[in-house]
Motif scaffolding. Structure first.
Motif, short mmCIF file in Angstrom:
data_model
loop_
_atom_site.label_atom_id
_atom_site.label_comp_id
_atom_site.label_asym_id
_atom_site.label_seq_id
_atom_site.Cartn_x
_atom_site.Cartn_y
_atom_site.Cartn_z
N SER A 20 0.93 -1.19 0.05
CA SER A 20 -0.13 0.04 -0.08
C SER A 20 0.87 1.20 -0.07
O SER A 20 0.65 2.17 0.92
CB SER A 20 -1.08 0.04 1.18
OG SER A 20 -1.68 -1.16 1.33
N LEU A 21 1.90 1.19 -0.95
CA LEU A 21 2.86 2.50 -1.05
C LEU A 21 1.89 3.55 -1.59
O LEU A 21 2.49 3.87 -2.86
CB LEU A 21 4.02 2.03 -1.45
CG LEU A 21 4.85 0.98 -0.99
CD1 LEU A 21 5.93 0.53 -1.54
CD2 LEU A 21 5.22 1.69 0.58
N GLU A 22 1.30 4.31 -1.21
CA GLU A 22 0.69 5.42 -1.85
C GLU A 22 1.55 6.51 -2.26
O GLU A 22 2.56 6.57 -1.59
CB GLU A 22 -0.46 6.01 -1.10
CG GLU A 22 -1.80 4.98 -0.73
CD GLU A 22 -2.66 5.63 0.35
OE1 GLU A 22 -2.57 6.88 0.66
OE2 GLU A 22 -3.58 4.72 0.91
N ASP A 23 1.21 7.28 -3.42
CA ASP A 23 1.95 8.36 -3.85
C ASP A 23 3.42 7.67 -4.35
O ASP A 23 4.31 8.65 -4.47
CB ASP A 23 2.36 9.20 -2.53
CG ASP A 23 0.96 10.04 -2.01
OD1 ASP A 23 -0.03 9.81 -2.78
OD2 ASP A 23 0.90 10.30 -0.78
N GLY A 41 12.65 2.46 2.71
CA GLY A 41 12.47 2.70 4.12
C GLY A 41 11.50 1.54 4.70
O GLY A 41 10.68 1.61 5.79
N LEU A 42 11.55 0.35 4.26
CA LEU A 42 10.68 -0.88 4.64
C LEU A 42 11.26 -1.52 5.78
O LEU A 42 12.12 -1.01 6.25
CB LEU A 42 10.62 -1.95 3.72
CG LEU A 42 10.20 -1.29 2.08
CD1 LEU A 42 10.06 -2.58 1.25
CD2 LEU A 42 8.69 -0.81 2.14
N ASP A 43 10.26 -2.13 6.50
CA ASP A 43 10.65 -2.61 7.98
C ASP A 43 10.26 -4.31 7.96
O ASP A 43 10.03 -4.92 6.93
CB ASP A 43 9.82 -2.01 9.06
CG ASP A 43 8.42 -1.99 8.90
OD1 ASP A 43 7.80 -2.97 8.20
OD2 ASP A 43 7.66 -1.14 9.56
N ASP A 46 6.85 -5.49 6.42
CA ASP A 46 7.15 -5.45 5.06
C ASP A 46 7.78 -6.74 4.40
O ASP A 46 7.49 -7.17 3.43
CB ASP A 46 7.77 -4.01 4.59
CG ASP A 46 6.90 -3.01 4.94
OD1 ASP A 46 5.71 -2.86 4.66
OD2 ASP A 46 7.64 -1.85 5.41
#
Lengths: 90, 356
Positions: A20-23, A41-43, A46
């Motif tokens: 859901s990486l909006e924008d 910058g995932l965690d 993710d």
């Protein structure tokens, strides 16, 4: 466009949808940039979603935690694994 | 046992998130449900966290942020949330994915978010609040239970303030299941004509309202909550009137001391009779207001009613759209909110002008 590049573009779209990486558009994602901490910058949550993406969409399951870290370095490392397993969609 | 309402954040089917009091045009729809008019959440929530949040979490964090930002010089000592169904959309998504994926390869996010206390927990994590954190899921008593807990916390002196909220969301699954029980109108209804005629079912709603309750009055105090009571029994209007008189009596009041009764009438012939009979038992001079045509029916709708009451007491304005019997020629000092759910779960909330 090579098969690997096609696969990279396909993966970028799937990652944006799964996380859901909006924008963010596929063009915003650098295929060689680190996925975690820097880059997108995932965690850790993710990471689970990306493992599920590989299993659900390409039938690839990785048990070894060290191997998982290597594969999830960038979009390109993910694409290379899929290619090496012969899971590229024709 | 009392507490001052020193700020409110509310996201509702009306344009309320900007802090205005029904000054924008009233939202007027023809539907079986009313859904919230939502703000741009990026103004309140980190976009990285936002992408994992379902709508109820965004609503809860948005409304609580608006509330806390209005008292930005004070941090909440406690967080108490009331929610009838909590994060039911995440639960629906998780359960459906179990079925769709034959119990394999399940995404962790809907599962993580599906806990009943996720809203309270996310508020605490977002603001790094490590104090008392409680969530009440007691059907239509959820908000009242949270309010009661907050009032007791403040009365006992363990905290000087509490962030208390009521939140529930509309979801497709919830709507379908409760539709089988005739909770909702079978056809779309004009929300502003909800009380016309006699029909089974009401309009479904949702909302998130957070209140910053404090022991002490401040410059911006909106109103004062004096008492809350719930009672569980199938009863008629005369029984309700008896409970109401006893409730007012324990606060040293009688019905004539109440300037306005805010009633939870919802246009459903199943339960409207209690409100209409009760109105006949109340003094003719008292004001009467309805609110569910503005927010719809949901298990924590009394949080919307509390916002309405606090705003009326603070501004001394009584918008025509909610008034059945107006209060004229005198100051609005005291409001009693009465609501019941399916004729069985009844609640009373006494709200007073902060000067009393």
């Amino acid at each position: 466009m090579s098969k690997e590049e096609e696969l990279i573009e396909e993966l970028k779209t799937q990652i944006i949808d799964a996380l859901s990486l909006e924008d963010i558009t596929p063009a915003d994602i650098d295929a060689d940039a680190p996925l975690f901490v820097e880059g997108l910058g995932l965690d850790s949550i993710d990471a689970i979603e990306l493992m599920l993406l590989l299993e659900r969409n390409y039938g690839i399951r990785i048990e070894d935690p060290k191997k998982r870290r290597e594969v999830l370095t960038s979009v390109r490392t993910m694409a290379k694994l899929i290619e090496s397993k012969g899971q590229v969609k024709e | 046992m009392q507490a001052y309402i020193n700020s409110i954040g509310i996201i509702s089917p009306q344009l309320t998130f900007d802090g205005s009091f029904l000054s924008a045009p009233i939202v007027h729809v023809e539907s079986q449900f009313l859904m919230c008019e939502e703000p741009v959440y990026k103004e309140f929530i980190n976009p990285v966290q936002l992408r994992r949040m379902s709508r109820i979490l965004k609503m809860g964090l948005g409304a609580s942020s608006i509330c806390m930002d209005a008292r930005s010089d004070v941090r909440p000592d406690a967080i108490v949330v009331g929610t009838g169904l909590a994060c039911v959309s995440d639960l629906e998504k998780f359960l459906l994915s179990i079925d769709d994926n034959q119990e394999k390869m399940l995404s962790p996010i809907p599962f993580i978010n599906s806990s009943h206390n996720t809203v309270g927990a996310q508020i605490a994590m977002m603001r790094k609040l490590t104090g008392y954190n409680m969530t009440y899921c007691h059907r239509s008593f959820s908000f009242e239970s949270a309010l009661l807990d907050a009032l007791m916390l403040i009365a006992e002196g363990g905290v000087s303030n509490t962030l208390v909220g009521g939140i529930d969301e509309h979801t497709e699954g919830f709507f379908k299941i409760f539709n089988l029980l005739d909770f909702w109108r079978k056809k779309s209804v004009d929300n502003l004509s909800l009380f016309e005629g006699s029909h089974l079912g009401t309009i479904c709603g949702e909302g998130a309202a957070f209140f910053f309750l404090e022991k002490n009055r401040q410059d911006g105090t909106l109103a004062k909550i004096t008492d809350v009571q719930t009672f569980l029994k199938e009863c008629d209007a005369s029984d309700v009137k008896g409970e109401m008189d006893a409730f007012l009596g324990r606060n040293g009041l009688t019905e004539v001391d109440v300037d306005m009764f805010v009633l939870g009438r919802n246009g459903d012939s199943f339960g409207d009779g209690i409100y209409l009979d009760l109105e006949r038992l109340l003094p003719e001079s008292c004001g009467i207001a309805y609110y569910k045509h503005l927010c719809g029916e949901y298990m924590t709708s009394t949080s919307f009613a509390l916002w309405l009451a606090a705003q009326m007491l603070h501004t001394q304005k009584m918008p025509d759209v909610i008034i059945k019997n107006p209060v004229s020629g005198r100051q609005l000092r005291r409001i009693l909110i009465y609501n019941h759910h399916r004729r069985k779960e009844h609640s009373l909330i006494l709200v007073e002008n902060a000067d009393l």
